[in-house]
Each structure stands twice: as C-alpha cells, then as structure tokens.
Design an enzyme around this catalytic site. Sequence first.
Site, PDB file in Angstrom:
ATOM      1  CG  ASN A 212      -9.243 -18.477 -30.427  1.00 55.74           C
ATOM      2  OD1 ASN A 212      -9.547 -18.486 -29.516  1.00 55.74           O
ATOM      3  ND2 ASN A 212      -7.993 -17.958 -30.613  1.00 55.74           N
ATOM      4  CG  ASP A 310       4.969 -20.653 -29.451  1.00 56.58           C
ATOM      5  OD1 ASP A 310       5.106 -20.304 -28.034  1.00 56.58           O
ATOM      6  OD2 ASP A 310       4.659 -22.208 -29.225  1.00 56.58           O
TER       7      ASP A 310
HETATM    8  N1  CTP Z   1       1.402 -19.869 -28.128  1.00 55.77           N
HETATM    9  C1  CTP Z   1       1.794 -18.387 -28.258  1.00 55.77           C
HETATM   10  N2  CTP Z   1       1.811 -17.970 -28.822  1.00 55.77           N
HETATM   11  C2  CTP Z   1       0.987 -18.507 -30.181  1.00 55.77           C
HETATM   12  C3  CTP Z   1       0.765 -20.366 -30.558  1.00 55.77           C
HETATM   13  C4  CTP Z   1       0.617 -21.256 -29.027  1.00 55.77           C
HETATM   14  O1  CTP Z   1       2.381 -18.646 -27.083  1.00 55.77           O
HETATM   15  N3  CTP Z   1       1.518 -18.495 -31.836  1.00 55.77           N
HETATM   16  C5  CTP Z   1       0.814 -20.138 -26.123  1.00 55.77           C
HETATM   17  C6  CTP Z   1      -0.545 -20.865 -25.638  1.00 55.77           C
HETATM   18  O2  CTP Z   1      -0.869 -19.928 -24.884  1.00 55.77           O
HETATM   19  C7  CTP Z   1      -0.110 -21.803 -25.519  1.00 55.77           C
HETATM   20  C8  CTP Z   1       0.538 -22.856 -25.300  1.00 55.77           C
HETATM   21  O3  CTP Z   1       1.717 -21.969 -26.477  1.00 55.77           O
HETATM   22  O4  CTP Z   1       0.150 -21.223 -23.618  1.00 55.77           O
HETATM   23  C9  CTP Z   1      -0.073 -23.953 -27.036  1.00 55.77           C
HETATM   24  O5  CTP Z   1      -0.583 -24.059 -27.086  1.00 55.77           O
HETATM   25  P1  CTP Z   1      -1.431 -24.993 -28.344  1.00 55.77           P
HETATM   26  O6  CTP Z   1      -2.310 -24.023 -29.225  1.00 55.77           O
HETATM   27  O7  CTP Z   1      -2.273 -25.473 -27.609  1.00 55.77           O
HETATM   28  O8  CTP Z   1       0.102 -25.452 -28.660  1.00 55.77           O
HETATM   29  P2  CTP Z   1       0.165 -25.444 -30.399  1.00 55.77           P
HETATM   30  O9  CTP Z   1       1.557 -25.394 -30.337  1.00 55.77           O
HETATM   31  O10 CTP Z   1      -0.189 -24.569 -31.165  1.00 55.77           O
HETATM   32  O11 CTP Z   1       0.046 -27.132 -30.828  1.00 55.77           O
HETATM   33  P3  CTP Z   1      -1.365 -27.745 -31.577  1.00 55.77           P
HETATM   34  O12 CTP Z   1      -2.252 -26.796 -32.001  1.00 55.77           O
HETATM   35  O13 CTP Z   1      -1.307 -28.403 -32.356  1.00 55.77           O
HETATM   36  O14 CTP Z   1      -2.439 -28.401 -30.267  1.00 55.77           O
END
Ligand code: CTP
Length: 405
Positions: A212, A310
């Site tokens: 990304n 996550d």
């Molecule tokens: N994050 C993480 N590990 C992942 C995905 C996300 O540590 N596999 C962390 C990011 O570093 C950030 C937070 O979670 O601090 C939010 O990530 P985001 O991608 O915005 O949230 P999502 O839970 O994926 O929700 P969505 O994509 O539905 O907005």
Amino acid sequence: MDLNGKHIVLGLTGGIACYKAAELCRALVKQGATVQVVMTEAAAQFITPVTMQALSNRPVYDSQWDAREHNNMAHINLSREADAILIAPCSADFMAKLMHGRADDLLSLMCLARPLERVPLLLAPAMNREMWAHPATQRNLAQLRADGCTVFDVGSGAQACGETGDGRMLEPDQLLQDLVAFFQPKHLAGQRVLVTAGPTFEAIDPVRGITNLSSGKMGFAIARAAQEAGAEVTLVAGPVALPTPRGVARVDVVSARDMLQVCERLAPQSDIFVATAAVADWRPDQAATQKIKKEADGLPPSLSFVENTDILATLAQSPRGRSGALYCVGFAAESHDLLAHASAKRVRKQVPLLVGNIGPATFGQDDNALLLVDAHGSQEIPRNSKLALARMLVAEIAARRKVPA
Ligand code: CTP
C-alpha cells in the site's frame, strides 16, 4: 524551525573538523537559532573568523581581552546570554583543559564562568582514533560527564590523518539532530518504546506482491520524537526508504507475518507500543515459489487471500497489554466519519488510545492532523508537520501513562 528563539554559543577548538563547523553554524541558523561563534587560537589555524562571521552574521570572539565589550568581560557577557554552549569540534586538549577547570583563553574561561544550572555545556569531540582511545582522554570524558557536561557521540570511519576508527566529529546534520533532541522535554525518560511503521509487502511470487501507499513518515516521526523524549526506541519498519532517526534501533521487515513475529519478540521488553504501520489486511494464501507466467489462454491467475493477524490487537490483548504494563496506541486511517470509526476501532482492538487521521490526506505527506480518542472522549490536534504532531502525541501518551485511562 526546531531552534527558534534559542541562542547558541558555538565554540570551535583546534582540529580539522573545524571545516564541518561552518556547515553546522549554517544549519543552526536555518533552524532559527542565533549563533555566537567563539574560537580558540588553534581553531583559527583551520578556519577563518571571516567565514564564521559571515555564516553566523555576528562578529566572532577569540580573545578575552576584546575591547568591544563595554565592561571588557566577554566571558561573562557571552555565557549569560546563551541557552547552551556547544563546543564543536572539541579537541582532546580542550577536553583536558575543561576537565581541570583551566581558563587561559576566552572559550575555556567562558565555559568555567557559565552559570552551571542554567547554561548547559555540550561537547562534540573530534580527534584521531588513538587520541580518542587513550586512557587519559577517556578519563577526562568520564569526569566531564560527572561534572554535568553532555558529550555527544563520535563518528567512526576514515580520518583526515589516513587512519580508520572512532573519533571523527559527527556530521553537521547529526549534531543538529542531537542538539534539537537535547532541548526537547524528557517526557519518556527510561521508557522502552516499540513502534511499527510503513507498509507491509505480501508476496504473490518471487517478483510480485501487494502493498500500500504508506510512506512510513508518521511512524518514523514518532520514533524520533520518543527518542528525543528520552525513551529507548525500537522501530519495526516495513519496506520504506527513510533514514533511521538518530539513536533509534531499527528492525526491517517485509511481510505482516515478519512484523508480528518481531513485535511479539520485543513486546515483553517494551513499555509502550505505537502501531502506526499500515499492515496489509490480507496476504495471498500461498506465495508461488516461481514466477507466475502468463497463460496462452489469456486468463489471469486466480489468487485467494487469507487475513493477516492483527498485531495491535494481539499485543493489546496479551496479559501485559491488558494489565497496562504495555500501553498500546493504535492508528486508524479513515476516509470519512473519523470520530465514529476511530472510537469503534479503539473499543474493538481494546487499546487505551487510538489516533485517527484521514488516510488520503496523510499518505506520503509531510503534515497531517490527528484525532485522539480515549475512554474519556476525543481531542483534535490540528494540522502540523508530522514531527510536531509526533512530539505532541508523545507528550499525550506520557501524560496518559501517568494517569491510566
Ligand atoms: N494493525 C495491526 N495489524 C494488522 C492490521 C492493523 O497492527 N494486521 C494496526 C495498525 O497498525 C493500526 C490499527 O491496527 O494501528 C488500525 O488498522 P486499520 O487497518 O485501520 O484497521 P482495521 O482493523 O484493519 O479496520 P478497517 O480496515 O476495516 O478500517
């Protein structure tokens, strides 16, 4: 401008590194400082006062008998005005002199006469590697530190004398960063901070993958701000080409799984975790071991994806995360309804603090605006440079850690 309003007395002593002091002087002025140059007689063998006057826009002082001062006490007047005295380069001889409290020229006299509690003395040593390693120099260094001086690191590498080793003066941009850091409040002294930054790259085959547009700038700024605030910082970075902030330990990773593994290993030795990385939500189920070739029928390959773990939620929901021993901060990049999405994400991931920003407005930019959401409500931090925002965020994290949300 990181040194706005600061008055720096820049002292030069005899050494070939005086050539770097010219650029340092310019860099200090560019960052908003006023600079008063004071040179020893030996320094003037290496660089002229004319050069330093032109760069600092002030006459240089090099004698304690300077009749330009109405009271003829340049050592008193110059040291009372200073926010800091920075000796760069600081020779082995000058260190020995300072250590003994000798005062037989203007610069050493001024260092001795400075108000100890109000005017810090910062030294940027520069010398040959044997001189640096000599027990006498190391003894002087230890005593100067014990007397309250801040001694910056030395660089390592090829020296003007033709030898290779420790003792070079740091480069002007490194000294500038160290000086800027010196003036920052030490909100996180003694804390160990783990930061993730940048995108992750999920392989499809040996030459392709999905990623990304995250630039990593916000995460790198947070790592720098935490280091400036006195923390011991480890930055786990996805594939980005940004320079490592000074004093920060960096671990480069590629995929979300690598990032998770490194974070799980480092989390037990961390007090604060800031997850700024734009971790890929999915990865190809199975990365091909050989490059996928085009088929004769023209059909694209079919890819299936699995969700990445996550990282933030994993650490936040670990025993140390739940007890607050590891204070977890998440980020949310949204395109709309920032407050609602950020609040929901904070609860879902079970983190005490979540920082929302508008994704398309921040990716790759040098500035940003933040919305801090915790259990008590939300707070906007208006648009500013990412480094300025990072410093404010670090102060907010430090304040919240004292009074758990
Ligand atoms: N994050 C993480 N590990 C992942 C995905 C996300 O540590 N596999 C962390 C990011 O570093 C950030 C937070 O979670 O601090 C939010 O990530 P985001 O991608 O915005 O949230 P999502 O839970 O994926 O929700 P969505 O994509 O539905 O907005």
